[in-house]
Design an enzyme around this catalytic site. Structure first.
Site, PDB file in Angstrom:
ATOM      1  N   VAL A 194      -4.397 -10.295   9.907  1.00  0.00           N
ATOM      2  CA  VAL A 194      -5.494  -9.441   9.693  1.00  0.00           C
ATOM      3  C   VAL A 194      -5.142  -8.093  11.117  1.00  0.00           C
ATOM      4  CG1 VAL A 194      -7.723  -8.860   9.997  1.00  0.00           C
ATOM      5  CG2 VAL A 194      -7.106 -11.218   8.941  1.00  0.00           C
TER       6      VAL A 194
ATOM      7  N   LYS B 228       1.101   9.086  -4.768  1.00  0.00           N
ATOM      8  CA  LYS B 228      -0.046   9.169  -5.809  1.00  0.00           C
ATOM      9  C   LYS B 228      -0.574  10.636  -5.595  1.00  0.00           C
ATOM     10  CE  LYS B 228      -0.311   6.048  -7.869  1.00  0.00           C
ATOM     11  NZ  LYS B 228       0.190   5.892  -9.898  1.00  0.00           N
TER      12      LYS B 228
ATOM     13  N   ASN C 107      -7.664  -3.402  -6.348  1.00  0.00           N
ATOM     14  CA  ASN C 107      -7.728  -4.575  -7.489  1.00  0.00           C
ATOM     15  C   ASN C 107      -7.859  -5.590  -7.037  1.00  0.00           C
ATOM     16  OD1 ASN C 107      -7.001  -3.397 -11.061  1.00  0.00           O
ATOM     17  ND2 ASN C 107      -7.960  -2.197  -9.249  1.00  0.00           N
TER      18      ASN C 107
ATOM     19  N   ALA D 297       3.524   2.597 -14.167  1.00  0.00           N
ATOM     20  CA  ALA D 297       4.891   1.940 -13.182  1.00  0.00           C
ATOM     21  C   ALA D 297       4.525   2.860 -11.809  1.00  0.00           C
ATOM     22  CB  ALA D 297       6.209   2.855 -13.945  1.00  0.00           C
TER      23      ALA D 297
ATOM     24  N   TYR E  21       2.646   6.307  -0.001  1.00  0.00           N
ATOM     25  CA  TYR E  21       2.428   5.730  -0.922  1.00  0.00           C
ATOM     26  C   TYR E  21       1.302   6.803  -1.972  1.00  0.00           C
ATOM     27  CZ  TYR E  21      -1.030   3.030  -4.624  1.00  0.00           C
ATOM     28  OH  TYR E  21      -1.626   2.769  -5.548  1.00  0.00           O
TER      29      TYR E  21
ATOM     30  N   THR F 101      -5.345   6.500  -7.825  1.00  0.00           N
ATOM     31  CA  THR F 101      -5.968   5.222  -7.542  1.00  0.00           C
ATOM     32  C   THR F 101      -6.961   5.881  -6.369  1.00  0.00           C
ATOM     33  OG1 THR F 101      -5.431   3.908  -5.357  1.00  0.00           O
ATOM     34  CG2 THR F 101      -3.929   5.740  -5.538  1.00  0.00           C
ATOM     35  N   ASP F 102      -7.768   5.463  -6.078  1.00  0.00           N
ATOM     36  CA  ASP F 102      -8.944   6.187  -5.614  1.00  0.00           C
ATOM     37  C   ASP F 102      -8.099   6.281  -3.530  1.00  0.00           C
ATOM     38  OD1 ASP F 102      -8.979   3.116  -4.367  1.00  0.00           O
ATOM     39  OD2 ASP F 102     -11.196   3.304  -4.183  1.00  0.00           O
ATOM     40  N   GLU F 103      -7.183   6.238  -3.422  1.00  0.00           N
ATOM     41  CA  GLU F 103      -7.127   5.894  -2.058  1.00  0.00           C
ATOM     42  C   GLU F 103      -5.990   7.591  -1.810  1.00  0.00           C
ATOM     43  OE1 GLU F 103      -4.045   3.146  -0.144  1.00  0.00           O
ATOM     44  OE2 GLU F 103      -4.946   1.807  -1.870  1.00  0.00           O
TER      45      GLU F 103
HETATM   46  P1  NAD Z   1       2.497  -3.829  -8.819  1.00  0.00           P
HETATM   47  O1  NAD Z   1       3.620  -3.044  -7.659  1.00  0.00           O
HETATM   48  O2  NAD Z   1       2.404  -4.999  -9.552  1.00  0.00           O
HETATM   49  O3  NAD Z   1       3.851  -3.244 -10.618  1.00  0.00           O
HETATM   50  C1  NAD Z   1       4.178  -1.827 -10.446  1.00  0.00           C
HETATM   51  C2  NAD Z   1       5.078  -2.712 -11.806  1.00  0.00           C
HETATM   52  O4  NAD Z   1       6.079  -0.789 -11.878  1.00  0.00           O
HETATM   53  C3  NAD Z   1       5.824  -3.024 -11.432  1.00  0.00           C
HETATM   54  O5  NAD Z   1       6.021  -3.918 -12.958  1.00  0.00           O
HETATM   55  C4  NAD Z   1       7.929  -2.746 -11.185  1.00  0.00           C
HETATM   56  O6  NAD Z   1       8.318  -3.298 -11.889  1.00  0.00           O
HETATM   57  C5  NAD Z   1       7.652  -1.631 -11.881  1.00  0.00           C
HETATM   58  N1  NAD Z   1       8.317  -0.356 -11.345  1.00  0.00           N
HETATM   59  C6  NAD Z   1       8.140   0.166 -10.662  1.00  0.00           C
HETATM   60  N2  NAD Z   1       8.863   1.165 -10.472  1.00  0.00           N
HETATM   61  C7  NAD Z   1       9.500   0.948 -11.574  1.00  0.00           C
HETATM   62  C8  NAD Z   1      10.177   2.783 -12.155  1.00  0.00           C
HETATM   63  N3  NAD Z   1      10.484   3.118 -10.805  1.00  0.00           N
HETATM   64  N4  NAD Z   1      10.799   2.337 -13.295  1.00  0.00           N
HETATM   65  C9  NAD Z   1      10.239   1.245 -14.350  1.00  0.00           C
HETATM   66  N5  NAD Z   1       8.938   0.405 -13.978  1.00  0.00           N
HETATM   67  C10 NAD Z   1       8.677   0.718 -12.182  1.00  0.00           C
HETATM   68  O7  NAD Z   1       1.356  -2.356  -9.329  1.00  0.00           O
HETATM   69  P2  NAD Z   1       0.211  -2.474  -9.789  1.00  0.00           P
HETATM   70  O8  NAD Z   1      -1.144  -2.993  -8.610  1.00  0.00           O
HETATM   71  O9  NAD Z   1      -0.238  -3.079 -11.020  1.00  0.00           O
HETATM   72  O10 NAD Z   1      -0.748  -0.988  -9.972  1.00  0.00           O
HETATM   73  C11 NAD Z   1      -0.144  -0.144 -10.796  1.00  0.00           C
HETATM   74  C12 NAD Z   1      -0.681   0.723 -10.790  1.00  0.00           C
HETATM   75  O11 NAD Z   1      -1.880   1.009 -10.451  1.00  0.00           O
HETATM   76  C13 NAD Z   1       0.418   1.676 -10.442  1.00  0.00           C
HETATM   77  O12 NAD Z   1       0.221   2.755 -10.757  1.00  0.00           O
HETATM   78  C14 NAD Z   1      -1.032   2.087  -8.734  1.00  0.00           C
HETATM   79  O13 NAD Z   1      -1.172   2.663  -8.008  1.00  0.00           O
HETATM   80  C15 NAD Z   1      -1.764   1.765  -9.704  1.00  0.00           C
HETATM   81  N6  NAD Z   1      -3.407   1.351  -8.828  1.00  0.00           N
HETATM   82  C16 NAD Z   1      -3.164   0.513  -8.389  1.00  0.00           C
HETATM   83  C17 NAD Z   1      -4.535  -0.133  -7.932  1.00  0.00           C
HETATM   84  C18 NAD Z   1      -4.224  -2.126  -7.293  1.00  0.00           C
HETATM   85  O14 NAD Z   1      -5.304  -2.203  -6.147  1.00  0.00           O
HETATM   86  N7  NAD Z   1      -3.740  -2.697  -7.748  1.00  0.00           N
HETATM   87  C19 NAD Z   1      -5.227   0.163  -7.455  1.00  0.00           C
HETATM   88  C20 NAD Z   1      -5.665   1.413  -8.236  1.00  0.00           C
HETATM   89  C21 NAD Z   1      -4.495   1.874  -8.872  1.00  0.00           C
HETATM   90  P1  TYD Z   2      -3.679  -3.947   0.233  1.00  0.00           P
HETATM   91  O1  TYD Z   2      -3.872  -5.091  -0.458  1.00  0.00           O
HETATM   92  O2  TYD Z   2      -2.135  -4.015   1.300  1.00  0.00           O
HETATM   93  O3  TYD Z   2      -3.969  -2.270  -0.375  1.00  0.00           O
HETATM   94  P2  TYD Z   2      -4.683  -1.172   0.075  1.00  0.00           P
HETATM   95  O4  TYD Z   2      -3.814  -1.188   1.289  1.00  0.00           O
HETATM   96  O5  TYD Z   2      -4.060  -0.440  -1.101  1.00  0.00           O
HETATM   97  O6  TYD Z   2      -5.914  -1.020   0.253  1.00  0.00           O
HETATM   98  O7  TYD Z   2      -4.480  -3.856   1.549  1.00  0.00           O
HETATM   99  C1  TYD Z   2      -6.114  -4.590   1.926  1.00  0.00           C
HETATM  100  C2  TYD Z   2      -6.741  -3.863   3.140  1.00  0.00           C
HETATM  101  O8  TYD Z   2      -6.779  -5.714   3.600  1.00  0.00           O
HETATM  102  C3  TYD Z   2      -6.683  -2.995   3.859  1.00  0.00           C
HETATM  103  O9  TYD Z   2      -7.264  -3.133   4.964  1.00  0.00           O
HETATM  104  C4  TYD Z   2      -4.994  -3.742   4.618  1.00  0.00           C
HETATM  105  C5  TYD Z   2      -5.366  -5.216   4.958  1.00  0.00           C
HETATM  106  N1  TYD Z   2      -4.162  -6.080   4.827  1.00  0.00           N
HETATM  107  C6  TYD Z   2      -4.362  -7.257   6.024  1.00  0.00           C
HETATM  108  O10 TYD Z   2      -5.316  -6.954   7.324  1.00  0.00           O
HETATM  109  N2  TYD Z   2      -3.629  -7.586   6.468  1.00  0.00           N
HETATM  110  C7  TYD Z   2      -2.355  -7.828   5.376  1.00  0.00           C
HETATM  111  O11 TYD Z   2      -1.397  -9.000   5.558  1.00  0.00           O
HETATM  112  C8  TYD Z   2      -2.391  -6.655   4.667  1.00  0.00           C
HETATM  113  C9  TYD Z   2      -1.706  -6.775   3.357  1.00  0.00           C
HETATM  114  C10 TYD Z   2      -3.374  -5.891   4.664  1.00  0.00           C
END
Ligand code: NAD
Ligand code: TYD
Length: 345
Positions: free
Chosen positions: A211, A159, A185, A87, A155, A130-132
């Site tokens: 972009v 994290k 992902n 979450a 963000y 996250t790697d961020e």
């Molecule tokens: P997402 O935004 O799709 O989902 C987040 C979920 O958490 C949602 O279902 C939302 O309702 C719930 N949530 C948000 N705030 C909450 C709260 N206060 N209490 C309970 N639930 C809450 O995110 P995601 O892409 O599935 O990412 C999940 C986790 O993985 C996050 O911790 C993110 O930092 C991490 N992560 C994501 C990526 C990516 O590329 N998406 C990569 C590395 C790590």
């Molecule tokens: P994003 O999917 O938001 O992931 P993160 O910022 O967590 O890596 O963005 C991926 C890359 O794409 C990032 O370099 C920002 C870029 N981006 C665009 O160029 N246009 C867009 O509309 C969005 C959402 C992201």
């Protein structure tokens, strides 16, 4: 003895894929999914698991301690309880617009989860990070688990805060924590504010493809199923107190991703619209996943060439899902982020 897993954020992108995998791979586990159902949480992502006897949903906010306690009550008292904590507020652009919800969900929420988990004698606590948190790389090199943390967005800073709290729970209280740090992902159920689903959704409707900047920022893409398998692997075999990087050596500049999607959809590159860059935009992410590969034997199963087309196909087949998640609050966010002259979705 029943194994019970409390999953937070299980109605989001990665969490719902993770639960779907668990129901198939660990059918005897009890799974409690606690989610606040923010704009990013969608129970429709979990329709395949709803009838599973061991699965239960609890609506709750991790930033509210009483909600966390209720989720633990649902876990029952027979057997070991572990936690996988997804979450979070997860979108960089939203964190630039306002950081406070990120502090509440990601920092306060994680401390609540840690405190209640310790009070309940949780067996293992896996924090999905996250790697961020490592910041931005130059043209060469990779993030290892020893790379200094240098977050650049609200963000990633939030994290980072949560990672530090998890680290402290291990060192101060000997609480069995694990941290995973994964690269970007992609795959089914990703909310279409993130690059890949946003580009697919806009391209199929012949709408402009925003972009940022020069489009040469590099991300290291991993198919969501590979991430889910890695998390399970760390949960079951990882060493308490340790951090595990997860990635698949799939580095691509954003513009290349956009062009690949256009090619598969047979749409013109004239849809590409360069827009103002994201403030503080990280230039390059790349993961060294050597530790998890060596110590736990995990390797990704999907290449980008296999899984990107599969992902595009999934979005094409999910018209109604896409329409529903893009309604309501997402429309307001889109107008704010890309301006009123960009067609709304
Ligand atoms: P997402 O935004 O799709 O989902 C987040 C979920 O958490 C949602 O279902 C939302 O309702 C719930 N949530 C948000 N705030 C909450 C709260 N206060 N209490 C309970 N639930 C809450 O995110 P995601 O892409 O599935 O990412 C999940 C986790 O993985 C996050 O911790 C993110 O930092 C991490 N992560 C994501 C990526 C990516 O590329 N998406 C990569 C590395 C790590
Ligand atoms: P994003 O999917 O938001 O992931 P993160 O910022 O967590 O890596 O963005 C991926 C890359 O794409 C990032 O370099 C920002 C870029 N981006 C665009 O160029 N246009 C867009 O509309 C969005 C959402 C992201």
């Amino acid at each position: 003895m029943t194994n019970t897993l409390l999953v937070t954020g299980g109605a989001g992108f990665i969490g719902s894929n993770f639960i779907e995998m668990l129901v198939a791979d660990r059918p005897d586990w009890r799974i409690i999914n606690m989610d606040a159902l923010t704009y990013a949480g969608n129970l429709e992502n979990l329709t395949q698991v709803e009838g599973h006897p061991g699965y239960q949903f609890v609506k709750g906010d991790v930033a509210i301690r009483e909600d966390v306690a209720r989720a633990f009550d649902a876990c029952g008292s027979d057997g070991q309880v572990s936690v996988v904590h997804f979450a979070a507020e997860s979108h960089v652009d939203r964190s630039i617009a306002g950081g406070l919800p990120f502090v509440m969900a990601n920092v306060v929420g994680t401390q609540n989860m840690l405190d209640e988990s310790r009070a309940r004698g949780v067996h293992r606590f896996l924090h999905v990070s996250t790697d961020e948190v490592y910041g931005s790389l130059g043209k060469t090199g990779f993030f290892t688990e020893e790379t200094n943390l240098a977050p650049n967005s609200p963000y990633s800073a939030s994290k980072c805060g949560s990672d530090m709290l998890v680290r402290a729970a291990f060192h101060t209280h000997d609480f069995p924590t694990l941290i995973t740090r994964c690269s970007n992902n992609y795959g089914p159920y990703q909310f279409p504010e993130k690059l890949i689903p946003l580009i697919i959704a806009n391209a199929r409707e012949n709408k402009p493809l925003p972009v940022y900047g020069d489009g040469m920022q590099i991300r290291d893409w991993l198919y969501v199923q590979d991430h889910c398998e890695a998390i399970l692997c760390v949960l079951e075999g990882g060493k308490p107190g340790d951090v595990y990087n997860i990635g698949g050596h799939n580095e691509y500049p954003n513009i290349e991703i956009v062009k690949r999607i256009l090619k598969q959809l047979d749409k013109p590159e004239s849809l590409i619209t360069y827009v103002k860059d994201r403030p503080g935009h990280d230039r390059r992410y790349a993961i060294d996943a050597g530790k998890i590969e060596r110590e736990l034997g995990w390797t990704p199963r999907y290449t980008f060439e296999q899984a990107l087309p599969k992902t595009i196909e999934w979005y094409l087949s999910q018209d109604e899902w896409l329409q529903r998640v893009r309604s309501g609050t997402y429309r307001e966010y889109y107008a704010e982020q890309y301006g009123s002259d960009t067609p709304s979705v």
